[in-house]
Structures are given as C-alpha cells and as structure tokens.
Design a protein around this motif. Structure first.
Motif: not given
Length: 549
Positions: A387-399, A444-454
């Motif tokens: 998953n990519v989630v939005y938390c507090e100040n930006g996007y993060y990865i959650l596995d 290989r099909i590109k689905l969409y570009t997730p937001p940057a997690c920085t």
C-alpha cells in the motif's frame, strides 16, 4: 482549470516533501505471468523474508488482542507559536508554508473544520458540512486550500464536483421539480439482480472518483473504470468498452479496479477480454455477497472502534497495520478468497500479499485515510502487492505482508514494523517493477504512477522514538523492548540505528549473546533469540525475535 489546480497542489506538496516535511497530529492486482486468452489470472504471490524460516512455512492462526499506542507527542508538528481562533488573519505572519494563488469554487466532501493555519492540528475556526460551497483563493505546499476568509481546509476534505441535487424551475406561481435521470446498462438475462443498485454495505461509502489511481487515467480509461465498478456494484455482467481502448487498456483498467476497489470482493481474479464490450465474472451471487458483507461490516466495525480512539493518522494506521498482521496468516495459494477482503475481513484469515494490501486499503477507506494498492515484484521475481498511504505530511509505503511472519516459530501475536511507513528510497532494492503487471505474452503493462514517497518523519522508529545513534543507547532500548515484549507475550524486539556500521555491531554474535542472556534471565519461558537480517539490514533495523519454549 480543475486539472491545473490539482496539478498545482500536487506540485507544491511534492516540492514540500522533497524539502523535508514535519510531523503533525492529524490523516491486485499485479499479475503473474498470464495468458492472452479470454481470461487471465490476477492473483499475486509474495512472502516475507526471515533468517530462521523457510519459504514453505506459514504462521499459525489465533485471535489475539494487539497493543496499540497513541503517540500524540512524538507525531506532533515541530514547535510553532500557538494562536487563538481569532488569529486567522495573523497566521500568515509566522507561516511555514508557501502559497500559490488560484481561484476556484469547490465543495466540502467530508464534514470538517477550517483552520487558522495550513498545518494539521492548528486551531479550528468554523465547521463545514458536506456539500457546502467554498471559494478557494490559494493552494499550499502542505496540502491545504486557502479560503477567501484567510482560513484553510485540507484538500482531503474538498472536491471540485458539485453535489448531486434536484433542480427546480419556476413558471409564474408554479414550481415544478425536474426528474433526475440515471443511465444504466440494459439488463442481462444472466445477471443476478441487474436493476437492484442498493449498496450491499451500510458502512462503506468510498467513492471511486476520489481514488488516486482513478484520477491518473485518461477520460476513456476513467469511463471504462466507472463502467466496471458500477456494473459490479449492480451485479451486471456486461460492460461497454469506450471507443479507442485496446486489449492492453482493458487489461490495465481491470487490474486497477481489481486492486483498488477492495469492496468488490466478488470480482473474479481473471481479467476479461473483448473490444466493444466485456463480460465480468462474479464469484458470488448478490444474495451470497450480502450475507458475506454482514460479517465484513461487523469485523470492520470492531476495528474502526479501535481506530477512532486515536487522533493522529500514524496511530490510526498502526491500529490497522497491527490488526491486519495479527488476524491473518500468509497463504501460498492465490485465489479470490486469499486475494481480498473475503478472507481478510470475512473471518477466514489466509491471505496472499494482495489480500493483505486490499484488507488494509478497505480499513483505511473506512477510516478516511487516502490509501491505494500498488503491485509489482519482489527480489525473488514473484509478484507482490503493498500500500501507499497519506499520513500527516505526505505519502508513505505500508507493507503488511512483509511485517507478518510465516513460520511455526512465531505466535499469532507477532507483529513487527520494519515496513510501517517507509519511503521509496528505503524499499528500492526489494519492491521492483512498481505499479506494473505482466501479461502472458511477456508484455509488462504500466498501471499508473503512484505518488512519490520521500519523507521519513512518520516511519515507525522515528515516530515512536525508537531510533538511536550510539551502541549504549541502542542496547538499553533493546533491553527495554525485551521487557515490554515479554510482558505482552509478543515476539519482535526491534529498534533502528542511524548507520550500517552500528547495525553490524548490534547484530554481531557478541551482542546477540548479551541480549539473549538478558532475555533468558528475565523469563524461564525464553528458549532463545532469532536474529533477523534480511530486509532489516537495508533499513538499519536491529531486530531480535524471542523464541519461546
């Protein structure tokens, strides 16, 4: 104009994350190799990596009560002068954000308050109800819109789509209500209940229009996405395909729907093919799905009662993460049951990575947290989902998959947090071919570009003050962790250190013996420690798992 405003906000937020953000106290299916015949499987397979386990082992299943903790202190924004509710116009005097002027009329999609500042947790000014029209005059790099009165509302609570309503026309003294017309697909004789569009859940109300992946598609792809979702919701099998979309486009859109609409648990794992139209395959009738949904609603409701006990998004996500990990086990079988919420929230518990991710997304949807499922590959070449989630100040990865063990050595209460809100750079060597799916012909099909997690400020070990820069402090923290883990009957003992040399020192045989002797001195039930190196090394996480007699 709408797209331009969205791009401005996205650009500002991305620029802010790249510059380093502060913490605050507020918010499938990837495809394995597939054929190009009438249907292709959407199931994914992925496993965690442990030093002391093999890839054929699974975690035992038990219902346990997990511990959650509120971190209102550690997740609060860095100090800034507190202002009174009358200081809306003075907020800009000390503002730590930048603004880009825009002009647009927007609407409230979730009841909320305007704030004195463009930061989460600032003082509330005025409550806005769903559907309220607002005039936006600027967008900030912290994810807020500035209103004409100088206050701010977070973009998560705003939409540019006016609420649907019945219009009236007045002629002389007579007022006539116009009928609202809805276009639906023609009934299919094979449909279960093609004209019954009543939602099967009374608690889940996430709109596909608000999803990040949907918003990345072009207009024709969005129309197909919409057609698939609305047909599936109504248990209608036939779906019209907009002109100009090819086989790869259909495959792409169906993959995104399957992965990012977790509530449609009756959708088949096989992607349909066609040109002018496609036919969906359902795993349950509407009546069967409604019965299953009752269990899902009850389970999700219990989780939400725990989630709603917290205010910060970090803490809410920790509740969701810990529940998903402790109430499910990894399965080697990729089926519609293991790849979605049917098992994840329906009481069956065995999940593939896709099931972990979609169960997490469903709960985030209910909690009002922006979340998406991303698919790709792991280092072993297997398909993987997270998953990519939005938390507090930006996007993060959650596995949640890789934070769950799959060995008989571990109790169902085991939960670790090495991949709880990491950034792109931290997983670049383990999560590969991000947001792509491979067809049977090798394309290989590109689905969409997730937001940057920085950002890293919400990463578990930073948010919970478990990061150390010297040996002595880290050892004392590990001993304290051992005490807490033994008291709770759990297993994962972990802290993070600031450099790899320090990690190598603390995972050496010398310190393993020191910590193991300490654990055994605290409880006769301790058989030993298991030292974890895979995944943890790249993240500088020192993890020792307690093995019990």
């Amino acid at each position: 104009m709408k797209k331009k405003i969205s791009l401005i906000l996205a650009f500002l937020m991305a620029a802010s994350m790249l510059a380093g953000c502060k913490k605050t106290d507020e918010d499938a299916s990837g495809l394995p190799d597939q054929g190009t015949t009438a249907s292709v499987s959407l199931t994914t397979m992925s496993m965690t990596e442990e030093e002391t386990t093999t890839t054929t082992e699974e975690t035992t299943t038990e219902t346990t009560t997990e511990e959650t903790e509120e971190t209102s202190e550690t997740t609060s924004e860095t100090s800034e002068t507190e202002e009174t509710s009358t200081a809306a116009t003075e907020a800009t005097a000390e503002k730590s954000w930048s603004e880009t002027e825009i002009s647009d009329t927007m609407y409230i999609k979730t009841a909320c308050y305007s704030r004195t500042k463009a930061i989460v947790g600032s003082e509330a000014v005025k409550k806005y109800d769903v559907g309220t029209k607002i005039e936006v005059v600027a967008a900030t790099d912290t994810g807020y819109y500035k209103l004409a009165d100088g206050t701010f509302i977070h973009s998560d609570y705003v939409t540019d789509q006016a609420p649907a309503q019945t219009t009236t026309t007045t002629a002389a003294a007579t007022t006539t209500k116009k009928k609202t017309t809805t276009t639906t697909a023609a009934p299919n004789p094979d449909d279960e209940k093609s004209t019954d569009n009543k939602p099967i859940s009374t608690t889940y109300n996430k709109s596909y229009k608000d999803r990040y992946p949907y918003q990345q598609l072009n207009s024709s792809e969005q129309k197909l996405y919409r057609n698939i979702v609305e047909a599936a919701e109504n248990f209608q099998r036939k779906v019209d395909v907009p002109d100009g979309l090819l086989s790869d486009d259909i495959f792409k859109v169906y993959c995104i729907v399957f992965n990012n609409e977790p509530q449609l648990f009756w959708l088949s794992t096989s992607a349909p093919s066609g040109y002018d139209s496609i036919n969906l395959d359902f795993m349950f009738s509407r009546d069967e799905a409604e019965n299953i949904q009752k269990t899902i609603d009850a389970t999700a409701g219990e989780v939400m009662r725990s989630v709603n006990g917290y205010t910060s998004t970090v803490s809410k996500l920790k509740v969701i993460h810990d529940w998903v990990v402790t109430h499910n086990t990894f399965s080697l079988q990729g089926t519609y049951e293991t790849c979605g919420i049917y098992n994840g929230l329906g009481g069956h518990g065995a999940l593939q990575c896709q099931g972990y991710a979609k169960t997490t997304q469903y709960l985030c949807d209910m909690a009002g947290i922006d979340c998406m499922t991303v698919v790709g590959n792991n280092t072993e070449g297997s398909t993987h989902a997270w998953n990519v989630v939005y938390c507090e100040n930006g996007y993060y990865i959650l596995d949640t998959t890789w934070d769950d063990p799959y060995s008989d050595n571990y109790r169902s209460s085991y939960v670790r947090h090495i991949l709880f809100l990491v950034n792109d750079d931290m997983i670049k060597s383990s999560h590969l071919n991000i947001s792509t799916a491979k067809r049977g012909n090798g394309t290989r099909i590109k689905l969409y570009t997730p937001p940057a997690c920085t950002s890293t400020s919400c990463y578990y070990f930073k948010a919970y003050n478990k990061e150390f820069s010297d040996v002595d402090s880290a050892v004392e923290a590990l001993k304290a962790e051992i005490d807490a883990v033994l008291a709770s009957g759990t297993q994962a003992v972990h802290v993070r250190v600031t450099d790899h040399d320090l990690w190598a020192t603390l995972t050496s045989d010398k310190y393993m013996k020191i910590l193991q002797d300490y654990a055994k001195s605290k409880s006769s039930d301790v058989k030993g420690l298991s030292r974890q190196k895979k995944l943890t090394e790249d993240l500088n996480v020192v993890e020792y798992d307690i093995l019990y007699n």
